[in-house]
Scaffold this motif. Structure first.
Motif, PDB file in Angstrom:
ATOM      1  N   ALA A 239     -41.719  49.369-133.548  1.00 12.50           N
ATOM      2  CA  ALA A 239     -42.815  49.379-134.523  1.00 12.50           C
ATOM      3  C   ALA A 239     -43.858  48.327-134.171  1.00 12.50           C
ATOM      4  O   ALA A 239     -45.066  48.567-134.281  1.00 12.50           O
ATOM      5  CB  ALA A 239     -42.276  49.152-135.931  1.00 12.50           C
ATOM      6  N   ALA A 240     -43.409  47.144-133.735  1.00 19.16           N
ATOM      7  CA  ALA A 240     -44.341  46.084-133.331  1.00 19.16           C
ATOM      8  C   ALA A 240     -45.147  46.516-132.107  1.00 19.16           C
ATOM      9  O   ALA A 240     -46.354  46.252-132.010  1.00 19.16           O
ATOM     10  CB  ALA A 240     -43.581  44.797-133.037  1.00 19.16           C
ATOM     11  N   ARG A 243     -47.700  48.961-133.269  1.00 18.68           N
ATOM     12  CA  ARG A 243     -48.732  48.240-134.024  1.00 18.68           C
ATOM     13  C   ARG A 243     -49.703  47.550-133.048  1.00 18.68           C
ATOM     14  O   ARG A 243     -50.933  47.632-133.217  1.00 18.68           O
ATOM     15  CB  ARG A 243     -48.051  47.211-134.929  1.00 18.68           C
ATOM     16  CG  ARG A 243     -48.955  46.630-136.000  1.00 18.68           C
ATOM     17  CD  ARG A 243     -48.138  45.908-137.062  1.00 18.68           C
ATOM     18  NE  ARG A 243     -47.274  44.879-136.502  1.00 18.68           N
ATOM     19  CZ  ARG A 243     -45.945  44.871-136.598  1.00 18.68           C
ATOM     20  NH1 ARG A 243     -45.311  45.840-137.226  1.00 18.68           N
ATOM     21  NH2 ARG A 243     -45.239  43.895-136.069  1.00 18.68           N
ATOM     22  N   ASP A 244     -49.168  46.893-132.024  1.00 12.61           N
ATOM     23  CA  ASP A 244     -50.022  46.242-131.019  1.00 12.61           C
ATOM     24  C   ASP A 244     -50.866  47.264-130.269  1.00 12.61           C
ATOM     25  O   ASP A 244     -52.050  47.016-129.975  1.00 12.61           O
ATOM     26  CB  ASP A 244     -49.156  45.459-130.028  1.00 12.61           C
ATOM     27  CG  ASP A 244     -48.475  44.261-130.665  1.00 12.61           C
ATOM     28  OD1 ASP A 244     -48.902  43.838-131.760  1.00 12.61           O
ATOM     29  OD2 ASP A 244     -47.507  43.744-130.065  1.00 12.61           O
ATOM     30  N   ILE A 247     -53.783  48.226-132.448  1.00 12.60           N
ATOM     31  CA  ILE A 247     -54.783  47.156-132.540  1.00 12.60           C
ATOM     32  C   ILE A 247     -55.603  47.077-131.263  1.00 12.60           C
ATOM     33  O   ILE A 247     -56.835  46.952-131.290  1.00 12.60           O
ATOM     34  CB  ILE A 247     -54.093  45.810-132.837  1.00 12.60           C
ATOM     35  CG1 ILE A 247     -53.508  45.827-134.259  1.00 12.60           C
ATOM     36  CG2 ILE A 247     -55.063  44.642-132.667  1.00 12.60           C
ATOM     37  CD1 ILE A 247     -52.642  44.623-134.572  1.00 12.60           C
ATOM     38  N   ILE A 263     -52.884  49.355-140.211  1.00 13.19           N
ATOM     39  CA  ILE A 263     -52.090  49.091-139.007  1.00 13.19           C
ATOM     40  C   ILE A 263     -51.132  47.930-139.235  1.00 13.19           C
ATOM     41  O   ILE A 263     -49.975  47.968-138.801  1.00 13.19           O
ATOM     42  CB  ILE A 263     -53.027  48.792-137.813  1.00 13.19           C
ATOM     43  CG1 ILE A 263     -53.853  50.049-137.476  1.00 13.19           C
ATOM     44  CG2 ILE A 263     -52.229  48.322-136.598  1.00 13.19           C
ATOM     45  CD1 ILE A 263     -54.920  49.821-136.438  1.00 13.19           C
ATOM     46  N   ASP A 264     -51.603  46.916-139.932  1.00 17.21           N
ATOM     47  CA  ASP A 264     -50.768  45.735-140.168  1.00 17.21           C
ATOM     48  C   ASP A 264     -49.533  46.064-141.000  1.00 17.21           C
ATOM     49  O   ASP A 264     -48.532  45.334-140.954  1.00 17.21           O
ATOM     50  CB  ASP A 264     -51.605  44.664-140.878  1.00 17.21           C
ATOM     51  CG  ASP A 264     -50.918  43.312-140.864  1.00 17.21           C
ATOM     52  OD1 ASP A 264     -50.507  42.876-139.771  1.00 17.21           O
ATOM     53  OD2 ASP A 264     -50.793  42.693-141.945  1.00 17.21           O
ATOM     54  N   GLU A 265     -49.576  47.161-141.724  1.00 11.70           N
ATOM     55  CA  GLU A 265     -48.445  47.530-142.584  1.00 11.70           C
ATOM     56  C   GLU A 265     -47.417  48.413-141.879  1.00 11.70           C
ATOM     57  O   GLU A 265     -46.431  48.831-142.489  1.00 11.70           O
ATOM     58  CB  GLU A 265     -48.974  48.240-143.835  1.00 11.70           C
ATOM     59  CG  GLU A 265     -49.769  47.310-144.766  1.00 11.70           C
ATOM     60  CD  GLU A 265     -50.378  48.050-145.932  1.00 11.70           C
ATOM     61  OE1 GLU A 265     -50.291  49.296-145.945  1.00 11.70           O
ATOM     62  OE2 GLU A 265     -50.956  47.392-146.826  1.00 11.70           O
ATOM     63  N   ILE A 266     -47.614  48.677-140.587  1.00 12.31           N
ATOM     64  CA  ILE A 266     -46.644  49.477-139.836  1.00 12.31           C
ATOM     65  C   ILE A 266     -45.388  48.642-139.587  1.00 12.31           C
ATOM     66  O   ILE A 266     -45.413  47.648-138.869  1.00 12.31           O
ATOM     67  CB  ILE A 266     -47.229  49.946-138.488  1.00 12.31           C
ATOM     68  CG1 ILE A 266     -48.400  50.893-138.708  1.00 12.31           C
ATOM     69  CG2 ILE A 266     -46.150  50.611-137.639  1.00 12.31           C
ATOM     70  CD1 ILE A 266     -49.114  51.310-137.424  1.00 12.31           C
ATOM     71  N   SER A 267     -44.291  49.043-140.190  1.00 16.17           N
ATOM     72  CA  SER A 267     -43.015  48.354-139.960  1.00 16.17           C
ATOM     73  C   SER A 267     -41.914  49.335-139.559  1.00 16.17           C
ATOM     74  O   SER A 267     -40.820  48.918-139.187  1.00 16.17           O
ATOM     75  CB  SER A 267     -42.574  47.601-141.221  1.00 16.17           C
ATOM     76  OG  SER A 267     -42.400  48.492-142.309  1.00 16.17           O
ATOM     77  N   HIS A 271     -44.056  55.069-140.069  1.00 19.80           N
ATOM     78  CA  HIS A 271     -45.375  54.649-140.564  1.00 19.80           C
ATOM     79  C   HIS A 271     -46.462  54.980-139.543  1.00 19.80           C
ATOM     80  O   HIS A 271     -47.560  55.426-139.902  1.00 19.80           O
ATOM     81  CB  HIS A 271     -45.379  53.155-140.854  1.00 19.80           C
ATOM     82  CG  HIS A 271     -44.489  52.763-141.990  1.00 19.80           C
ATOM     83  ND1 HIS A 271     -44.070  51.464-142.208  1.00 19.80           N
ATOM     84  CD2 HIS A 271     -43.921  53.500-142.975  1.00 19.80           C
ATOM     85  CE1 HIS A 271     -43.285  51.426-143.268  1.00 19.80           C
ATOM     86  NE2 HIS A 271     -43.186  52.649-143.751  1.00 19.80           N
ATOM     87  N   PHE A 272     -46.165  54.748-138.257  1.00 25.10           N
ATOM     88  CA  PHE A 272     -47.126  55.084-137.206  1.00 25.10           C
ATOM     89  C   PHE A 272     -47.369  56.590-137.174  1.00 25.10           C
ATOM     90  O   PHE A 272     -48.516  57.042-137.062  1.00 25.10           O
ATOM     91  CB  PHE A 272     -46.605  54.599-135.851  1.00 25.10           C
ATOM     92  CG  PHE A 272     -47.538  54.879-134.702  1.00 25.10           C
ATOM     93  CD1 PHE A 272     -48.537  53.982-134.364  1.00 25.10           C
ATOM     94  CD2 PHE A 272     -47.433  56.060-133.967  1.00 25.10           C
ATOM     95  CE1 PHE A 272     -49.413  54.244-133.304  1.00 25.10           C
ATOM     96  CE2 PHE A 272     -48.295  56.328-132.916  1.00 25.10           C
ATOM     97  CZ  PHE A 272     -49.288  55.419-132.590  1.00 25.10           C
TER      98      PHE A 272
END
Length: 375
Positions: A239-240, A243-244, A247, A263-267, A271-272
């Motif tokens: 997930a990280a 997320r990167d 961004i 995007i910051d809330e993707i955990s 979610h992605f």
């Protein structure tokens, strides 16, 4: 103290040799061609003994990856950049020497990596090196935005997206018209291969497909990855990474109507998928995407021979999601599943230092027999 440690290691080693050494359990659909191919794939009758100091699938997944990444850190490719039909870019990374394939009896193999990987994935390099010794041509499809390839349009990759891989297949088919083409996918890349071979027009150009550590049922895999230790070991890292990725390519992907806050809330991986894939693929929900992209829901649609290789201790492809014998019994499509007791997620190491990849020979043999079997 040394005596107790040595005794424990010896006991673990003996357990792995005596109890963990097994041949894979083979599940077959009701299709004569796949039965013929599997009967001649001799490496599927060979026992696999996992590296003894990796007693669980999670340890195998982590340490086999780390060690083989280090081992193959200097492996080099020749890159070819391709403009897509919608104005984007993707890449083909060729194993060096592959452009010299002149024997039409030798196939060209296209590799499709997991969603956060590229041609640098250790599992791809290990099989490539084995196949190159057999004079196979080898190329890796590098997704938009991965491995140094730019994201130029708000389209990246999802398991049911076939346009980019079709373009690569067409390029290779035009370049080597006498050679057979095989697809080898890993994890979510394996799902992409499976979906490709469910399209009759597309599958007609492919001799066979191999799907390694493929999540058969996205719903089962999600439930496993989003809870307990697998959430902390695997989901958070993936997930990280996603997320990167979002961004870094925000200037283009923002055209999908997403914000930095989104995007910051993707955990979770889901979610992605909800934020990006549903928009890119015009799905009304993640549920619809998982149904269309999930191999377990389209067993009867496969047109070219497929060998799926799974391990029962794989956190990404949990056994509950793998088709059962009774499900395949009435399927007429050319599908075989080699289910190993151990191996983790794309681990399958067996030697003392976990540097090898046991299934390299299986991949070679299945491709070879698929090319030799027409019935």
């Amino acid at each position: 103290m040394l005596f107790y440690v040595s005794s424990a290691l010896l006991a673990l080693y003996c357990w792995r040799i005596l109890l963990a050494r097994r041949i894979p359990y083979i599940l077959l659909a009701d299709n004569q061609r796949i039965r013929n191919i599997i009967s001649m794939t001799c490496s599927l009758t060979e026992s696999y003994t996992p590296t003894f100091w990796c007693p669980s699938g999670r340890l195998m997944t982590i340490f086999a990856c780390l060690i083989r990444d280090w081992k193959n850190r200097k492996y080099q490719f020749d890159r070819e950049t391709v403009k897509t039909n919608d104005g984007g870019s993707l890449s083909i990374d060729w194993a060096r020497g592959s452009e010299e394939v002149s024997d039409s009896r030798k196939p060209v193999v296209i590799f499709v990596a997991g969603i956060t990987n590229s041609s640098r994935a250790n599992y791809i390099i290990e099989i490539m090196k084995y196949l190159r010794k057999k004079k196979f041509g080898c190329a890796c499809y590098v997704y938009r935005g991965r491995g140094g390839t730019k994201v130029e349009t708000p389209v990246t990759f999802w398991t049911a997206f076939l346009d980019d891989i079709k373009q690569i297949v067409d390029i290779i088919k035009d370049r080597y018209p006498e050679s057979r083409i095989a697809l080898v996918g890993f994890s979510l890349g394996a799902m992409n291969v499976f979906n490709y071979l469910c399209d009759e027009a597309l599958a007609s150009d492919i001799s066979c497909g191999i799907c390694v550590s493929m999540p058969w049922n996205p719903f089962v895999s999600s439930n496993q990855l989003y809870s307990g230790i697998d959430y902390w070991l695997f989901n958070r890292k993936i997930a990280a990474n996603l997320r990167d990725f979002a961004i870094q390519n925000f200037n283009v992907l923002s055209k999908l109507g997403v914000t930095f806050k989104d995007i910051d809330e993707i955990s979770l991986i889901k979610h992605f998928d909800q934020l990006f894939v549903t928009k890119m693929g015009n799905y009304s929900s993640v549920y619809d995407y998982y149904i269309e992209g999930g191999p377990a829901f389209k067993l009867g649609l496969v047109k070219s021979p497929i060998l799926a290789i799974n391990a029962r201790d794989d956190s990404f492809s949990f056994p509950a999601g793998i088709p059962k014998p009774q499900e395949l019994r009435n399927v007429k499509a050319p599908i075989a599943i080699a289910e190993y007791n151990f191996g983790g997620h794309m681990g399958f190491a067996s030697n003392m230092f976990a540097t090898d990849f046991h299934i390299s020979k299986v991949v070679h043999d299945f491709i070879e027999q698929s090319n030799n079997t027409n019935i």
